[in-house]
Design a protein around this motif. Sequence first.
Motif, PDB file in Angstrom:
ATOM      1  N   TRP A 103      10.529  17.235  -3.325  1.00 56.50           N
ATOM      2  CA  TRP A 103       9.297  16.897  -2.614  1.00 56.50           C
ATOM      3  C   TRP A 103       8.467  15.971  -3.509  1.00 56.50           C
ATOM      4  N   LEU A 104       8.095  14.795  -2.988  1.00 51.15           N
ATOM      5  CA  LEU A 104       7.268  13.831  -3.712  1.00 51.15           C
ATOM      6  C   LEU A 104       5.987  13.578  -2.929  1.00 51.15           C
ATOM      7  N   ARG A 105       4.882  13.573  -3.622  1.00 46.35           N
ATOM      8  CA  ARG A 105       3.605  13.260  -2.983  1.00 46.35           C
ATOM      9  C   ARG A 105       3.578  11.805  -2.524  1.00 46.35           C
ATOM     10  N   ALA A 106       2.688  11.509  -1.617  1.00 53.93           N
ATOM     11  CA  ALA A 106       2.552  10.140  -1.103  1.00 53.93           C
ATOM     12  C   ALA A 106       2.232   9.185  -2.251  1.00 53.93           C
ATOM     13  N   GLY A 107       2.890   8.028  -2.243  1.00 51.77           N
ATOM     14  CA  GLY A 107       2.591   6.987  -3.216  1.00 51.77           C
ATOM     15  C   GLY A 107       3.280   7.121  -4.555  1.00 51.77           C
ATOM     16  N   VAL A 108       4.093   8.165  -4.760  1.00 46.52           N
ATOM     17  CA  VAL A 108       4.772   8.350  -6.047  1.00 46.52           C
ATOM     18  C   VAL A 108       5.955   7.392  -6.151  1.00 46.52           C
ATOM     19  N   GLN A 109       5.932   6.528  -7.149  1.00 49.17           N
ATOM     20  CA  GLN A 109       7.044   5.603  -7.354  1.00 49.17           C
ATOM     21  C   GLN A 109       8.244   6.367  -7.892  1.00 49.17           C
ATOM     22  N   HIS A 110       9.429   6.070  -7.346  1.00 49.24           N
ATOM     23  CA  HIS A 110      10.632   6.785  -7.771  1.00 49.24           C
ATOM     24  C   HIS A 110      11.851   5.914  -7.533  1.00 49.24           C
ATOM     25  N   ARG A 111      12.943   6.261  -8.196  1.00 47.54           N
ATOM     26  CA  ARG A 111      14.224   5.623  -7.934  1.00 47.54           C
ATOM     27  C   ARG A 111      15.274   6.707  -7.778  1.00 47.54           C
TER      28      ARG A 111
END
Length: 268
Positions: free
Chosen positions: A71-79
């Motif tokens: 689960w990632l919060r809105a706007g979290v940059q990830h790859r």
Amino acid sequence: MGFHSPEYGGHALDPSVDTWSVSGVAVRYPAGHVVPAHQHPQGHLIYADRGLLRVEAESGQWLVPPTAAVWLRAGVQHRLVVPVALQAHGLFVREDVCARLPAADCVVHVSGLLRELIMALTRADNAAVGDRRMALLGELLVEELHAQPVLPLHLPWPTGGAANPIQQVCQALVDNPGDTGTAAVWADRLAVGIKTFHRRFQQSTGMTFGRWRQQLRLMSSLTLLLQGVPITQVALASGYDSHSAYTTAFRKQFGQPPSAFTASRPVL
């Protein structure tokens, strides 16, 4: 929404519509595929129903076996890094619906019901399903996601960017989890005292060097287990002296022995 290959429709798990509070998409990724850093304006749930997916963000790394989701919060940059071939399912939750969901990025357990809801939302032909059913599926997914326990599959990443020498240490260990260099060895490589090394590592990651390395080794070993590598070989490749030492650490971290994990792995 059907399956798309990495070559079709962009590189990321992107939603095609935002009409509903929750929408989804499913993508097949081959082994070795890497999705470059990106972000979404919605809350983002990433699930792989087979294989193993690594999600990397500035705050840490997460490994996603078939029984869990990130689960990632809105706007979290990830790859996304794909060690073995898999099918990834991305759910997008509008920000106004995220209040009851985790306030921090994390890995959550995927119950049988949550899995079926993910499949229904990512594979649905939305036009055929209809607005009311999509809305109800989304509401139920949020409720079920809220009830899931957080799992210990997070590896904190050093703050301060690439200029922080502790990040160089961590990256070297990620590239070779079986590295047997002690904290004293790494301190010598950085030309600092052992106490300074331990202090800087704790400040950068929030964990001791030994605890961080053990968590990395155990998380990395999941990939080998899913590939069917014998447990003894996995133990040695992960830096453990024996099958029993690895099994003890694995059980303490994940609540089950590696033999139970391999018995439940899906056929790839």
